[in-house]
Design an enzyme around this catalytic site. Structure first.
Site, mmCIF file in Angstrom:
data_model
loop_
_atom_site.group_PDB
_atom_site.id
_atom_site.type_symbol
_atom_site.label_atom_id
_atom_site.label_comp_id
_atom_site.label_asym_id
_atom_site.label_seq_id
_atom_site.Cartn_x
_atom_site.Cartn_y
_atom_site.Cartn_z
ATOM 1 N N GLU A 204 0.788 -1.231 0.000
ATOM 2 C CA GLU A 204 0.000 0.000 0.000
ATOM 3 C C GLU A 204 0.824 1.287 0.000
ATOM 4 O OE1 GLU A 204 -3.373 0.399 -0.149
ATOM 5 O OE2 GLU A 204 -3.490 -1.756 -0.532
ATOM 6 N N SER A 484 -51.498 -23.808 37.369
ATOM 7 C CA SER A 484 -51.150 -24.546 38.592
ATOM 8 C C SER A 484 -49.731 -24.318 39.081
ATOM 9 C CB SER A 484 -51.376 -26.045 38.365
ATOM 10 O OG SER A 484 -52.747 -26.297 38.140
#
Length: 783
Positions: A204, A484
């Site tokens: 780069e 329940s």
């Protein structure tokens, strides 16, 4: 000459004079015009230069100050529990290897680096990664583990010394992102493999260490290409310019932006060292996308593509990261593997040409496969339901910005093994119910919450059958009547009064009517209208008898039942209607888990919690969430209730669980009116689990707790439950033999005799009754 002639002559002379004067003035004005124009142009030029200098000065100031004060956006990272290994623990070979896979460990013939393992039958050698925990840095360890069946027999280091505890690093399970979606793992330059840096510069910006932010050779080359094309097609950007563009500027391609970029790059290069610039670039560079999450920096990219830290990458893997700098979407190795491979090999060839790698290493790297993970580690999370709870708890104490930008490390309670088991149990269990009962496919939904018995740590949450879908979280947000499931609380309220109620107290289970304040009569029915006459209290709870429960609850008082419900951990207000006694109270699965966790804990309540510790970005401790325990209800009464809940899974409505599981469990089924909701809540010695099954439309699911939620719960606990539930026996408990038919004192060996637990002094008194004689047996037959 006449007077008229004289006047005309004078007029002509006067006109000539005027014309000469005007002509002279015109020539002077024409002479002055060039000088005046040049002054305007000069002033304009000076203004442009001054403006440009001011603009350049402002850009220079901005670049320097912003770079110096730059705050990295680093989302908080969330980890699951760290698996702690110790001799004697229950863990299978497959479970241990599964943990290695979650952590990205590599199998190899001879493990020689962190994050590697080898298998030799039931002998597994592995090298852990170093990791900073709450209590300090843990170094890498070379470990030999020996297993026998589903038990870890021994742990030793490479020298053969016994190890008593080995802690693996925790799996990363998600991050908390800001609106921008940026994600990164910050790295220091000294933590980056030098070969990565040199490959990056070779590809780069070869003159990075020589130029001052601008490479005029590269600019001239790009300028020629752009002028020939009539538009910007190629950039001559240095790494410094790329960093400036990412930090401060828009991605548009224009000469003005390039000029700004050049000025700011020059300013940064003059003001900061090359290593500082390089480190910033390595943390900022964009390297991929994961949905709405942007992958920035080589530190995160290493995990995203290879599921391992940057320091563990080899040359071919580092080269792939460099290759993607040019275009992460173009060279995405998962979507375009051929293109990515070609670009990676090009990077390796350049590295060899520039002397970064010797020819042999370069060729070996070129020959290597890409070997990226098939799927990226989930950034947001694999576990959206759990993350919902985590965020709720974090936002009570932390600002949004602190959670999404400052890089906190959050250590959660999630257990991936339990979570995966819960997801599988719900998905497969619902599919089986729909198939067996010929329901429309996809018509049922569900939720699961699993906590640890000790400490109430949330180990798993499933918010729906599509567990990885971040939609409606039924575990936290679906408030449904519990049916329940409330009955243990009713009987708990009674058993706290040992002079009136024991497990052997006779209870009337015949049709019941309750007159309401408005004059109406409430007449609840038993399941299928089956009534059982006079039964012991333990049977009334184990069999989930409605009429018996209502009689007990009305004598105890609905307000007292609701008070005990709050003591067990349910915090919302509920109207004290008699129907509450049969579960006409809506709760989320998480709220049910809190209540049943307190029961499993023997009456000692710990708030359900999803967080263990929070560390600052530098690894120093910020906050710890220690175990908090409060005695909420009488432990003696809870012990008796738990004896009844054990009976539920032995002979009651959940006896299928007792038959199916290898560990001893306790729990309670729950069914609501018209079979709309199917519940089961229960616990082993190590885990509490709550399952809800129903329909989002609230239409009848046509399932009881035993036929719907219980089979799913059993599927889960086959994998998750490892310890028998043996309730801790508090002081003040004694055992006595009771004739369960006559509910009178008895002795061992007598027919119908059973040993029950009682709060001291409350056992039935009198002469023991024994049904072992022939006369007694004949009498029992005809009674």
């Amino acid at each position: 000459m006449g007077e008229r002639t004289v006047r005309e002559l004078l007029k002509r002379r006067s006109d000539d004079t005027v014309r000469r004067i005007q002509s002279r003035r015109g020539r002077k004005q024409k002479a002055r015009a060039p000088k005046h124009g040049r002054r305007i142009i000069l002033w304009l030029l000076l203004a442009v230069i001054a403006g440009g200098a001011a603009w350049a000065g402002w850009l220079t100031f901005k670049a320097r100050e912003d770079f110096r004060a730059h705050q990295w956006i680093v989302p908080a990272r969330v980890y699951a529990r760290a698996l702690e290994l110790y001799p004697g623990m229950n863990i299978s070979r497959d479970a241990l290897l599964g943990e290695f896979r979650r952590l990205g460990y590599a199998e190899m013939p001879r493990p020689d680096r962190p994050g590697s393992f080898a298998i030799d039958g039931e002998r597994i050698r592995f090298v852990t990664r170093s990791f900073r925990f709450w209590d300090g840095e843990q170094p890498s360890l070379d470990v030999i583990a020996r297993l026998r069946g589903n038990r870890l027999v021994s742990l030793q280091n490479a020298s053969g010394q016994d190890l008593f505890l080995v802690r693996l690093e925790p799996p990363l399970i998600g991050s908390l992102f800001p609106a921008s979606g940026e994600d990164r793992i910050l790295v220091r330059l000294e933590e980056v493999p030098p070969v990565l840096v040199e490959m990056l510069l070779a590809v780069e910006d070869r003159r990075f260490r020589e130029h001052h932010g601008l490479d005029f050779r590269a600019i001239a080359r790009a300028m020629g290409v752009n002028l020939a094309a009539g538009e910007i097609r190629q950039g001559g950007s240095t790494i410094t310019q790329q960093l400036v563009k990412n930090f401060y500027l828009t991605p548009e391609r224009s000469f003005v932006r390039k000029a700004n970029e050049a000025v700011m790059a020059f300013a940064i290069d003059l003001s900061f060292g090359k290593d500082e610039i390089l480190e910033a670039y390595l943390n900022e560079v964009y390297l991929g996308q994961d949905g709405n999450r942007a992958i920035h920096g080589v530190g995160l990219a290493s995990h995203f593509y290879f599921q391992k830290p940057l320091r563990e990458l080899r040359e071919h893997e580092l080269a792939l990261l460099v290759a993607m700098v040019r275009g992460p979407s173009v060279y995405d190795p998962r979507r375009h593997p051929e293109r990515a491979l070609a670009r990676r090999n090009q990077v390796l060839e350049i590295a060899a040409e520039q002397g970064v790698l010797d020819e042999a290493k370069a060729q070996a790297a070129i020959a290597a496969e890409l070997r990226v993970t098939p799927k990226p580690p989930q950034g947001t999370t694999f576990y959206p339901a759990f993350m919902d709870l985590l965020k709720q708890q974090l936002k009570r104490e932390y600002a949004e910005r602190d959670l999404t930008t400052t890089g906190l490390q959050i250590f959660s309670t999630l257990d991936p093994v339990v979570q995966i088991a819960a997801e599988r149990a719900l998905q497969e269990g619902i599919a089986a119910l729909e198939k067996d009962r010929q329901f429309e496919r996809g018509s049922l939904e569900g939720a699961i919450v699993v906590t640890s018995v000790q400490g109430a740590e949330v180990q798993a949450i499933v918010g729906g059958r599509e567990a990885r879908f971040a939609g409606f979280n039924r575990a936290l947000a679906a408030t449904r009547p519990v049916g329940s499931l409330i009955k243990p609380v009713v009987f708990l309220s009674a058993l706290q009064k040992p002079r009136e109620w024991t497990l052997a107290t006779p209870v009337d289970d015949t049709p019941v009517e309750v007159e309401l304040p408005n004059g109406k009569v409430w007449a609840p029915d038993n399941f299928r209208s089956n009534y059982h006459g006079t039964v012991p209290l333990i049977e009334a709870l184990a069999g989930s008898y409605n009429a018996a429960t209502v009689r007990v609850g009305m004598r105890v008082g609905v307000n007292n039942v609701l008070l005990d419900l709050q003591k067990l951990g349910f915090s919302r207000a509920v109207n004290a209607y008699p129907s509450v006694l049969l579960g006409a109270v809506s709760m989320t699965p998480l709220e049910v888990a809190q209540v049943y966790n307190t029961l499993a804990g023997g009456g000692f309540r710990s708030p359900v919690n999803a967080i263990r510790e929070v560390l600052r970005p530098d690894g120093s401790p910020l906050q710890r969430y220690p175990l908090t325990v409060n005695e909420s209800v009488d432990p003696r009464a809870v012990y008796l209730v738990n004896q009844a809940l054990l009976e539920v899974t032995r002979s009651g409505t959940a006896s299928a669980a007792g038959r199916a599981l290898d560990v001893r469990v306790a729990g309670k089924t729950g069914t609501t009116d018209d079979f709309r909701d199917s519940w089961f809540a229960g616990f082993s010695g190590d885990r509490v689990a709550v399952v809800w099954i129903g329909r989002d439309s609230n239409e009848p699911a046509m399932l009881t707790g035993a036929s719907g939620a219980l089979p799913v719960w059993v599927r889960l606990m086959r994998e998750a439950a490892q310890e028998d539930f043996v309730p801790a026996r508090p002081a003040g408990i004694e055992d006595a033999w009771v004739d369960m038919k006559r509910l009178a004192p008895s002795t061992s060996g007598c027919g119908n005799a059973r040993e029950l637990a009682f709060i001291a002094g409350s056992a039935p008194q009198g002469r023991p009754v024994c049904s072992s004689s022939l006369t007694e047996r004949i009498r029992d037959i005809f009674q």
